[in-house]
Design a protein around this motif. Structure first.
Motif, PDB file in Angstrom:
ATOM      1  N   GLN A  87      97.528  25.642 -12.779  1.00  0.00           N
ATOM      2  CA  GLN A  87      96.507  24.885 -13.487  1.00  0.00           C
ATOM      3  C   GLN A  87      95.094  25.313 -13.106  1.00  0.00           C
ATOM      4  O   GLN A  87      94.144  25.011 -13.823  1.00  0.00           O
ATOM      5  CB  GLN A  87      96.691  23.385 -13.247  1.00  0.00           C
ATOM      6  CG  GLN A  87      96.450  22.905 -11.838  1.00  0.00           C
ATOM      7  CD  GLN A  87      96.791  21.427 -11.671  1.00  0.00           C
ATOM      8  OE1 GLN A  87      97.404  20.819 -12.544  1.00  0.00           O
ATOM      9  NE2 GLN A  87      96.403  20.842 -10.551  1.00  0.00           N
ATOM     10  N   ASN A  88      94.964  26.065 -12.013  1.00  0.00           N
ATOM     11  CA  ASN A  88      93.642  26.533 -11.602  1.00  0.00           C
ATOM     12  C   ASN A  88      93.378  27.993 -11.942  1.00  0.00           C
ATOM     13  O   ASN A  88      92.275  28.489 -11.682  1.00  0.00           O
ATOM     14  CB  ASN A  88      93.461  26.329 -10.094  1.00  0.00           C
ATOM     15  CG  ASN A  88      93.144  24.899  -9.733  1.00  0.00           C
ATOM     16  OD1 ASN A  88      91.992  24.466  -9.803  1.00  0.00           O
ATOM     17  ND2 ASN A  88      94.163  24.141  -9.362  1.00  0.00           N
ATOM     18  N   HIS A  89      94.357  28.685 -12.500  1.00  0.00           N
ATOM     19  CA  HIS A  89      94.184  30.109 -12.785  1.00  0.00           C
ATOM     20  C   HIS A  89      94.653  30.436 -14.201  1.00  0.00           C
ATOM     21  O   HIS A  89      95.388  31.410 -14.418  1.00  0.00           O
ATOM     22  CB  HIS A  89      94.935  30.959 -11.753  1.00  0.00           C
ATOM     23  CG  HIS A  89      94.373  30.853 -10.375  1.00  0.00           C
ATOM     24  ND1 HIS A  89      93.299  31.590  -9.952  1.00  0.00           N
ATOM     25  CD2 HIS A  89      94.726  30.051  -9.338  1.00  0.00           C
ATOM     26  CE1 HIS A  89      93.012  31.274  -8.698  1.00  0.00           C
ATOM     27  NE2 HIS A  89      93.859  30.335  -8.308  1.00  0.00           N
ATOM     28  N   LYS A  90      94.219  29.651 -15.150  1.00  0.00           N
ATOM     29  CA  LYS A  90      94.506  29.953 -16.549  1.00  0.00           C
ATOM     30  C   LYS A  90      93.605  31.104 -16.987  1.00  0.00           C
ATOM     31  O   LYS A  90      92.381  31.041 -16.821  1.00  0.00           O
ATOM     32  CB  LYS A  90      94.258  28.720 -17.397  1.00  0.00           C
ATOM     33  CG  LYS A  90      95.147  27.546 -17.026  1.00  0.00           C
ATOM     34  CD  LYS A  90      94.731  26.276 -17.750  1.00  0.00           C
ATOM     35  CE  LYS A  90      95.577  25.096 -17.305  1.00  0.00           C
ATOM     36  NZ  LYS A  90      95.139  23.818 -17.917  1.00  0.00           N
ATOM     37  N   LYS A  91      94.220  32.151 -17.516  1.00  0.00           N
ATOM     38  CA  LYS A  91      93.477  33.372 -17.831  1.00  0.00           C
ATOM     39  C   LYS A  91      93.824  33.846 -19.232  1.00  0.00           C
ATOM     40  O   LYS A  91      94.883  33.512 -19.763  1.00  0.00           O
ATOM     41  CB  LYS A  91      93.816  34.477 -16.829  1.00  0.00           C
ATOM     42  CG  LYS A  91      93.503  34.120 -15.385  1.00  0.00           C
ATOM     43  CD  LYS A  91      94.009  35.188 -14.441  1.00  0.00           C
ATOM     44  CE  LYS A  91      93.744  34.808 -13.002  1.00  0.00           C
ATOM     45  NZ  LYS A  91      94.279  35.809 -12.059  1.00  0.00           N
ATOM     46  N   PRO A  92      92.957  34.655 -19.816  1.00  0.00           N
ATOM     47  CA  PRO A  92      93.288  35.237 -21.127  1.00  0.00           C
ATOM     48  C   PRO A  92      94.516  36.127 -21.023  1.00  0.00           C
ATOM     49  O   PRO A  92      94.833  36.675 -19.960  1.00  0.00           O
ATOM     50  CB  PRO A  92      92.046  36.053 -21.473  1.00  0.00           C
ATOM     51  CG  PRO A  92      90.955  35.513 -20.614  1.00  0.00           C
ATOM     52  CD  PRO A  92      91.607  35.034 -19.364  1.00  0.00           C
ATOM     53  N   ALA A  93      95.208  36.271 -22.144  1.00  0.00           N
ATOM     54  CA  ALA A  93      96.371  37.160 -22.185  1.00  0.00           C
ATOM     55  C   ALA A  93      95.960  38.564 -21.748  1.00  0.00           C
ATOM     56  O   ALA A  93      94.898  39.063 -22.112  1.00  0.00           O
ATOM     57  CB  ALA A  93      96.950  37.193 -23.593  1.00  0.00           C
ATOM     58  N   GLY A  94      96.806  39.177 -20.954  1.00  0.00           N
ATOM     59  CA  GLY A  94      96.544  40.529 -20.475  1.00  0.00           C
ATOM     60  C   GLY A  94      96.065  40.592 -19.049  1.00  0.00           C
ATOM     61  O   GLY A  94      96.227  41.625 -18.387  1.00  0.00           O
ATOM     62  N   CYS A  95      95.453  39.523 -18.560  1.00  0.00           N
ATOM     63  CA  CYS A  95      95.023  39.501 -17.164  1.00  0.00           C
ATOM     64  C   CYS A  95      96.240  39.309 -16.254  1.00  0.00           C
ATOM     65  O   CYS A  95      97.214  38.649 -16.626  1.00  0.00           O
ATOM     66  CB  CYS A  95      94.016  38.380 -16.928  1.00  0.00           C
ATOM     67  SG  CYS A  95      92.415  38.654 -17.704  1.00  0.00           S
ATOM     68  N   THR A  96      96.180  39.882 -15.079  1.00  0.00           N
ATOM     69  CA  THR A  96      97.282  39.759 -14.136  1.00  0.00           C
ATOM     70  C   THR A  96      97.426  38.315 -13.695  1.00  0.00           C
ATOM     71  O   THR A  96      96.452  37.660 -13.308  1.00  0.00           O
ATOM     72  CB  THR A  96      97.053  40.668 -12.916  1.00  0.00           C
ATOM     73  OG1 THR A  96      96.869  42.016 -13.362  1.00  0.00           O
ATOM     74  CG2 THR A  96      98.253  40.611 -11.978  1.00  0.00           C
ATOM     75  N   GLU A  97      98.650  37.824 -13.734  1.00  0.00           N
ATOM     76  CA  GLU A  97      98.900  36.438 -13.368  1.00  0.00           C
ATOM     77  C   GLU A  97      98.840  36.242 -11.861  1.00  0.00           C
ATOM     78  O   GLU A  97      99.221  37.119 -11.078  1.00  0.00           O
ATOM     79  CB  GLU A  97     100.272  35.998 -13.874  1.00  0.00           C
ATOM     80  CG  GLU A  97     100.373  35.899 -15.377  1.00  0.00           C
ATOM     81  CD  GLU A  97     101.701  35.297 -15.809  1.00  0.00           C
ATOM     82  OE1 GLU A  97     101.767  34.064 -15.950  1.00  0.00           O
ATOM     83  OE2 GLU A  97     102.643  36.075 -16.007  1.00  0.00           O
ATOM     84  N   ALA A  98      98.374  35.071 -11.479  1.00  0.00           N
ATOM     85  CA  ALA A  98      98.374  34.676 -10.075  1.00  0.00           C
ATOM     86  C   ALA A  98      99.705  34.030  -9.732  1.00  0.00           C
ATOM     87  O   ALA A  98     100.420  33.527 -10.596  1.00  0.00           O
ATOM     88  CB  ALA A  98      97.236  33.703  -9.801  1.00  0.00           C
ATOM     89  N   THR A  99     100.035  34.034  -8.455  1.00  0.00           N
ATOM     90  CA  THR A  99     101.185  33.281  -7.980  1.00  0.00           C
ATOM     91  C   THR A  99     100.897  32.772  -6.578  1.00  0.00           C
ATOM     92  O   THR A  99      99.770  32.894  -6.093  1.00  0.00           O
ATOM     93  CB  THR A  99     102.479  34.110  -8.062  1.00  0.00           C
ATOM     94  OG1 THR A  99     103.602  33.254  -7.819  1.00  0.00           O
ATOM     95  CG2 THR A  99     102.488  35.271  -7.099  1.00  0.00           C
ATOM     96  N   VAL A 100     101.896  32.207  -5.935  1.00  0.00           N
ATOM     97  CA  VAL A 100     101.676  31.459  -4.689  1.00  0.00           C
ATOM     98  C   VAL A 100     101.110  32.355  -3.584  1.00  0.00           C
ATOM     99  O   VAL A 100     101.435  33.542  -3.497  1.00  0.00           O
ATOM    100  CB  VAL A 100     102.970  30.790  -4.213  1.00  0.00           C
ATOM    101  CG1 VAL A 100     103.380  29.691  -5.188  1.00  0.00           C
ATOM    102  CG2 VAL A 100     104.108  31.803  -4.066  1.00  0.00           C
TER     103      VAL A 100
END
Length: 286
Positions: A87-100
C-alpha cells in the motif's frame, strides 16, 4: 470514569487518548484500540487466551538481538509486511515491484567495485549478476547506490554465524554512468526463516512451513527516485507459491542460467559449472 464494562470501555479509552496533539498518532491509536477491542469481542477472548498472547509477545521481544529481529519475522509471516509494502509502493506499470525488507539487512556492508566478488570467500557455485538501473522512460540512472545481500548455499546469512569478523555475501555497489552494474557471488539456496523461536512455534502450530524460495536482496537508491527494496527470485525454484513471508511477485522471478565450465563472463577460465543472471531495475520518480 468508573464502573466501565464491555460496552463502555472502548469509548473510555478513546476519550482518554484524545488529548494528544499529534493528530496522526491519535488517528492510529484510535483505530488500533477500536480494532483490538472488536477482535476481543468477536472472538470472545478468554483471560487464559490473552495471557498466552502476552506470553507469546513477550517471548518475541526476548529473543530479539542486534542480529535477529523476531518482530520482523512475526510481521512477515502474518502478511503485514507485504500489506504495508504494497500500500506504500504503488507504482506505474513497468516499474520494478517492491517486496519485503526482511530481517537480515545491515547498515555497514562493505563497499565493492563493479565486477568484484562480493561473496568474500563463501564456498558455492559461482554466479555472475549484471543489469542496469533505469527510469520508466528507459533513461539510465547514473551512479545509483545498490545494496545487495544474500544467504549462502546452505541457507544462512553471515549475521546468523557467530564469531565472523567480516561480512560475507553482502555489498554496497555504485552503478556506472550508464546505469550498469555487475558483480560475482555464489548461488544462494532456499532456506527456512529462523524457526527456533516463538514465530517458528506459531508456524508449526498453524501447520505452516518456514521456507523461503531462493532469492537475492536489492536496495537501490538514487537522487530524484523512490527507494526500491526488492528481491530477485529463481525461476522454477521451490516455494515460489508458498513463501513463508508472502514476498514473491511474478515480475521478480528471473532465469538463473546454467553454464558449463569454460570462459566466464569476464573472459576468465572457470573449471566448474556457473550461473548468470541479468536483471534490470526500473525506478519510479520521487
Amino acid at each position: 470514569m468508573r464502573n466501565l464494562d464491555e460496552q463502555t470501555i472502548t469509548q473510555a479509552v478513546l476519550a482518554r487518548n484524545a488529548g494528544t496533539e499529534d493528530r496522526r498518532l491519535h488517528e492510529i491509536m484510535t483505530s488500533l484500540v477500536q480494532h483490538l477491542h472488536a477482535f476481543a469481542r468477536e472472538t470472545q477472548l478468554t483471560e487464559q487466551e490473552w495471557e498466552k498472547g502476552i506470553e507469546f509477545l513477550t517471548a518475541v521481544g526476548q529473543i530479539c538481538t542486534p542480529t535477529r529481529q523476531e518482530f520482523i519475522l512475526l510481521s512477515d509471516t502474518l502478511g503485514l509486511s507485504t500489506l504495508v509494502t504494497a500500500q506504500n509502493h504503488k507504482k506505474p506499470a513497468g516499474c520494478t515491484e517492491a517486496t519485503v525488507f526482511g530481517p537480515f539487512h545491515v547498515a555497514d556492508a562493505p563497499q565493492f567495485d563493479l565486477g568484484a566478488n562480493i561473496s568474500s570467500g563463501l564456498p558455492g557455485t559461482p554466479w555472475f549478476v549484471k543489469g542496469k538501473v533505469q527510469s520508466a522512460d528507459g533513461a539510465p540512472i547514473p551512479h545509483a547506490k545498490i545494496e545487495v545481500w544474500q544467504a549462502d548455499d546452505a541457507g544462512f546469512y553471515d549475521v546468523q554465524k557467530p564469531g565472523l569478523e567480516a561480512h560475507h555475501g553482502r555489498a554496497i555497489l555504485q552503478a556506472n554512468a550508464e546505469g550498469h552494474y555487475q558483480f560475482r557471488t555464489i548461488v544462494p539456496d532456499c532456506y527456512p526463516i529462523p524457526h527456533d523461536g516463538p514465530v517458528g512455534k506459531m508456524l508449526e502450530t498453524l501447520n505452516r512451513h518456514p521456507w523461503r524460495p531462493a532469492h537475492l536482496h536489492f536496495m537501490i537508491t538514487a537522487p530524484g527516485f523512490q527507494r526500491l527494496v526488492t528481491h530477485v527470485f529463481r525461476e522454477g525454484g521451490d516455494y515460489l507459491d508458498s513463501d513463508a513471508v508472502f514476498g514473491v511477485r511474478s515480475s521478480l522471478i528471473a532465469e538463473w542460467v546454467s553454464h558449463e565450465s569454460g570462459l566466464d563472463p569476464y573472459g576468465n577460465q572457470i573449471d566448474s559449472q556457473y550461473y548468470t543472471l541479468e536483471f534490470d531495475f526500473i525506478l519510479h520518480h520521487a
